[in-house]
Write a protein that holds these residues in place. Structure first.
Motif, mmCIF file in Angstrom:
data_model
loop_
_atom_site.group_PDB
_atom_site.id
_atom_site.type_symbol
_atom_site.label_atom_id
_atom_site.label_comp_id
_atom_site.label_asym_id
_atom_site.label_seq_id
_atom_site.Cartn_x
_atom_site.Cartn_y
_atom_site.Cartn_z
ATOM 1 N N GLU A 33 0.812 -1.221 0.000
ATOM 2 C CA GLU A 33 0.000 0.000 0.000
ATOM 3 C C GLU A 33 0.842 1.266 0.000
ATOM 4 O OE1 GLU A 33 -2.638 -0.243 3.315
ATOM 5 O OE2 GLU A 33 -3.551 -2.134 2.652
ATOM 6 N N GLU A 34 2.033 1.196 0.590
ATOM 7 C CA GLU A 34 2.900 2.378 0.666
ATOM 8 C C GLU A 34 4.327 2.004 0.269
ATOM 9 O OE1 GLU A 34 1.007 5.312 4.025
ATOM 10 O OE2 GLU A 34 2.458 3.811 4.695
ATOM 11 N N ILE A 35 5.036 3.013 -0.246
ATOM 12 C CA ILE A 35 6.440 2.854 -0.608
ATOM 13 C C ILE A 35 7.267 3.885 0.166
ATOM 14 C CG2 ILE A 35 8.161 2.857 -2.444
ATOM 15 C CD1 ILE A 35 6.187 0.683 -2.915
ATOM 16 N N GLU A 36 8.297 3.411 0.860
ATOM 17 C CA GLU A 36 9.266 4.311 1.482
ATOM 18 C C GLU A 36 10.406 4.530 0.488
ATOM 19 O OE1 GLU A 36 10.516 2.558 5.134
ATOM 20 O OE2 GLU A 36 8.624 2.992 6.158
ATOM 21 N N CYS A 37 10.539 5.748 0.007
ATOM 22 C CA CYS A 37 11.588 6.116 -0.939
ATOM 23 C C CYS A 37 12.762 6.650 -0.122
ATOM 24 C CB CYS A 37 11.084 7.170 -1.918
ATOM 25 S SG CYS A 37 9.575 6.661 -2.785
ATOM 26 N N VAL A 38 13.804 5.841 0.014
ATOM 27 C CA VAL A 38 14.861 6.068 0.995
ATOM 28 C C VAL A 38 16.135 6.556 0.323
ATOM 29 C CG1 VAL A 38 16.269 4.961 2.764
ATOM 30 C CG2 VAL A 38 13.882 4.290 2.483
ATOM 31 N N LEU A 39 16.777 7.520 0.973
ATOM 32 C CA LEU A 39 18.050 8.059 0.500
ATOM 33 C C LEU A 39 19.011 8.111 1.685
ATOM 34 C CD1 LEU A 39 19.272 9.384 -2.134
ATOM 35 C CD2 LEU A 39 18.755 11.573 -1.047
ATOM 36 N N PRO A 40 20.112 7.335 1.685
ATOM 37 C CA PRO A 40 21.074 7.408 2.795
ATOM 38 C C PRO A 40 21.834 8.732 2.763
ATOM 39 C CG PRO A 40 21.330 5.379 1.504
ATOM 40 C CD PRO A 40 20.486 6.307 0.701
ATOM 41 N N ASP A 41 21.878 9.429 3.895
ATOM 42 C CA ASP A 41 22.601 10.697 3.934
ATOM 43 C C ASP A 41 24.024 10.479 4.432
ATOM 44 O OD1 ASP A 41 22.486 10.440 6.694
ATOM 45 O OD2 ASP A 41 21.402 12.319 7.048
ATOM 46 N N GLN A 42 24.750 11.571 4.730
ATOM 47 C CA GLN A 42 26.158 11.454 5.097
ATOM 48 C C GLN A 42 26.373 10.692 6.397
ATOM 49 O OE1 GLN A 42 28.163 12.126 2.913
ATOM 50 N NE2 GLN A 42 27.721 13.982 1.788
ATOM 51 N N ALA A 43 25.379 10.695 7.269
ATOM 52 C CA ALA A 43 25.492 9.967 8.531
ATOM 53 C C ALA A 43 25.001 8.529 8.421
ATOM 54 C CB ALA A 43 24.703 10.696 9.622
ATOM 55 N N GLY A 44 24.469 8.157 7.252
ATOM 56 C CA GLY A 44 23.864 6.845 7.106
ATOM 57 C C GLY A 44 22.446 6.804 7.620
ATOM 58 N N VAL A 104 10.288 -5.546 1.405
ATOM 59 C CA VAL A 104 9.193 -5.193 2.296
ATOM 60 C C VAL A 104 9.750 -4.489 3.530
ATOM 61 C CG1 VAL A 104 7.752 -7.111 1.510
ATOM 62 C CG2 VAL A 104 9.240 -7.414 3.502
ATOM 63 N N VAL A 105 8.855 -3.797 4.248
ATOM 64 C CA VAL A 105 9.166 -3.232 5.555
ATOM 65 C C VAL A 105 8.407 -4.085 6.562
ATOM 66 C CG1 VAL A 105 9.109 -1.176 7.016
ATOM 67 C CG2 VAL A 105 9.400 -0.937 4.539
ATOM 68 N N PRO A 106 9.034 -5.108 7.126
ATOM 69 C CA PRO A 106 8.291 -6.111 7.890
ATOM 70 C C PRO A 106 7.697 -5.605 9.196
ATOM 71 C CG PRO A 106 10.645 -6.555 7.987
ATOM 72 C CD PRO A 106 10.463 -5.469 6.989
ATOM 73 N N TRP A 107 8.186 -4.485 9.714
ATOM 74 C CA TRP A 107 7.653 -3.961 10.974
ATOM 75 C C TRP A 107 6.523 -2.949 10.763
ATOM 76 C CZ3 TRP A 107 12.743 -3.453 9.386
ATOM 77 C CH2 TRP A 107 13.091 -2.232 8.815
ATOM 78 N N ALA A 108 6.224 -2.617 9.531
ATOM 79 C CA ALA A 108 5.180 -1.622 9.262
ATOM 80 C C ALA A 108 3.797 -2.205 9.572
ATOM 81 C CB ALA A 108 5.241 -1.166 7.817
ATOM 82 N N SER A 109 2.886 -1.360 10.046
ATOM 83 C CA SER A 109 1.543 -1.829 10.388
ATOM 84 C C SER A 109 0.710 -2.127 9.144
ATOM 85 C CB SER A 109 0.832 -0.783 11.253
ATOM 86 O OG SER A 109 0.814 0.484 10.608
ATOM 87 N N ASP A 110 0.921 -1.387 8.056
ATOM 88 C CA ASP A 110 0.256 -1.649 6.778
ATOM 89 C C ASP A 110 1.281 -2.202 5.797
ATOM 90 O OD1 ASP A 110 -2.255 -0.629 7.621
ATOM 91 O OD2 ASP A 110 -1.509 1.416 7.317
ATOM 92 N N PRO A 111 0.868 -2.967 4.785
ATOM 93 C CA PRO A 111 1.819 -3.521 3.819
ATOM 94 C C PRO A 111 2.640 -2.418 3.149
ATOM 95 C CG PRO A 111 -0.318 -4.564 3.578
ATOM 96 C CD PRO A 111 -0.517 -3.398 4.505
ATOM 97 N N THR A 112 3.916 -2.405 3.430
ATOM 98 C CA THR A 112 4.802 -1.308 3.001
ATOM 99 C C THR A 112 6.080 -1.898 2.416
ATOM 100 O OG1 THR A 112 3.933 0.100 4.769
ATOM 101 C CG2 THR A 112 6.027 0.768 3.768
ATOM 102 N N ALA A 113 6.609 -1.216 1.402
ATOM 103 C CA ALA A 113 7.890 -1.593 0.807
ATOM 104 C C ALA A 113 8.869 -0.437 0.956
ATOM 105 C CB ALA A 113 7.724 -1.961 -0.662
ATOM 106 N N GLN A 114 10.156 -0.758 0.892
ATOM 107 C CA GLN A 114 11.212 0.258 0.935
ATOM 108 C C GLN A 114 12.079 0.100 -0.299
ATOM 109 O OE1 GLN A 114 13.973 -0.584 4.236
ATOM 110 N NE2 GLN A 114 13.135 -2.667 4.279
#
Length: 465
Positions: A33-44, A104-114
């Protein structure tokens, strides 16, 4: 405790696809249902956006401000100076997904991907200061010579009681026995069993994301653990460390425990490291270039070691990125204080583990677990690369303890940043823009730290000076 599960053994989850169309089918099959669009920054740290899956697959143009790669760990920004100039308009950077990281994001409450993304300028150029791009820049140098670097990280961390007040020291958590750990429990199975339920959750979360745990052990400190990853391509392994850190923290929170990757979270306990095992393959033949046809160590092997000996002090601000990191690197601890090397010697900064000739490798024991995995791997490989390019000779191997020998590593963050900025060969390898930006961030973080008055100052200076 159950054994680690192999994510390639037919799990319905897994990780990574080849294209946007495959990603759409992957998400539909799992009801994402949701997508986490992730970008690692300088600190990780994971920055980015979360959006409905339908909107994401409609292919909107994703963007983040250019300042995302200039932010300190405390959320501040360096002042502009002659060496480093931020975009005064803070214009947008364009984000493009790396579909091989879809999970997948297995700890998310709704079906979520990263999905980890890369950043590009408006004209299509990769953002040269982005940590993933810095690592690519280094591995491309190896590729130019027909080489493929291989790494295997080992990540140490502490489990601690929840701590909402930073003025109070951290304490070990309560395990299933109802008691916290006291004393050292190196390699204790029983001490790991105290947190069986947590580690089962970590394994389940890891399997769901296609992350491969090799081994889990109890380290020397109270409730200090170590997870080892299988060896592989540097960017893929850095992605896994990035995701593992998040996974372990999230799993621990489910059990009302904090997991911390601080280098020195507890005063009288050992620090936490991120050891990096490194070897280099001939891309065409797949043979380890550190061994010759008769299984003997090659000139490249010794020059790789020598490059790390010469240049690791200059990249310490990437391997030990915070003021706290240098509390780990002390003579009275198990951490290295120099760049000596030795065969199966855990007191040296560089250890050559016992192995057959095909697996000959160099273990860099200097990085701390608080380091950004992309930058730590890039820095370590850059040092070895320069050693091979310059044909440097290694010192004689150290026998016995190296802890009583002289310090060869910077003792603090500002000293490390100064060495970083003054090293022309590393600037050429890592990129002038990255070096200037990263150094500015580290100096700003140090100034933020200097605004804090420590308990030591109140204890010894308040009424005595």
């Amino acid at each position: 405790m159950a054994k680690p599960k192999d994510p390639k053994s037919g799990s319905p989850s897994g990780r990574g696809v080849a294209s946007a169309e495959e990603g759409r089918a992957w998400a539909k099959k799992r009801g994402i249902e949701e997508i986490e669009c992730v970008l690692p920054d300088q600190a990780g740290v994971a920055r980015g956006k979360i959006m409905p899956a339908a909107k994401f697959f409609a292919k909107p143009q994703l963007a983040l401000p250019s300042s995302i790669f200039c932010q300190t760990i405390s959320g501040e920004y360096p002042d502009s100076d002659d060496k480093w100039q931020a975009d005064p308009a803070d214009g947008d950077l364009m984000l493009e997904p790396d579909w091989s990281t879809l999970a997948v994001v297995p700890w998310a409450s709704d079906p979520t991907a990263q999905l980890i993304h890369d950043a590009f300028h408006g004209d299509g150029r990769p953002v040269e200061v982005a940590p993933r791009q810095v690592l690519r820049r280094v591995t491309e140098l190896y590729a130019h010579h027909g080489w493929t670097p291989v790494v295997a990280p080992e990540i140490e961390f502490y489990l601690v009681k929840p701590n909402a007040d930073p003025d109070y020291p951290l304490e070990p958590p309560i395990g299933r026995s109802g008691r916290p750990e006291i004393g050292r429990q190196s390699y204790s199975i029983q001490a790991v069993n105290e947190f069986d339920a947590l580690f089962e959750r970590i394994y389940d979360y890891s399997e769901a994301q296609g992350l491969e745990i090799d081994t889990l052990i109890h380290e020397e400190g109270a409730a200090q653990m170590e997870i080892n990853l299988r060896h592989g391509e540097p960017l893929q392994l850095a992605d896994q460390v990035f995701m593992f850190k998040r996974t372990i923290r999230e799993a621990a929170l489910q059990h009302q425990i904090y997991a911390t990757f601080m280098a020195k979270p507890i005063a009288r306990e050992p620090g936490s490291a991120m050891h990096i095992h490194q070897s280099v393959l001939d891309t065409e033949t797949g043979k380890n270039i550190f061994s010759d046809e008769k299984g003997r160590p090659t000139a490249e092997f010794f020059s790789f070691i020598a490059g790390q000996q010469k240049y690791l002090p200059a990249v310490m601000c990437m391997l030990a990125p915070y003021v706290n990191s240098y509390r780990r690197l002390t003579r009275d601890s198990t951490a290295p204080i120099n760049t000596r090397w030795g065969y199966d010697n855990r007191t040296t900064g560089l250890r050559i583990p016992p192995s057959d000739s095909d697996a000959r490798r160099v273990e860099n024991r200097v990085p701390s677990s608080d380091a950004n995995p992309y930058l730590a791997v890039a820095a370590s490989l850059a040092c070895g690369y320069l050693g091979m390019m310059e044909g440097l000779p290694a010192t004689e191997p150290t026998e016995g303890s190296a802890h009583g020998l002289d310090f060869e590593l910077p003792r603090g963050l500002l000293e490390a940043v100064a060495a970083f900025e003054d090293c022309e060969p590393l600037i050429e390898v890592l990129g002038e823009a990255f070096v200037a930006t990263y150094a500015a961030i580290k100096r700003t973080e140090f100034e933020t730290y200097m605004r804090v008055i420590s308990p030591w100052e109140r204890e010894y200076l308040l009424l005595n000076v």
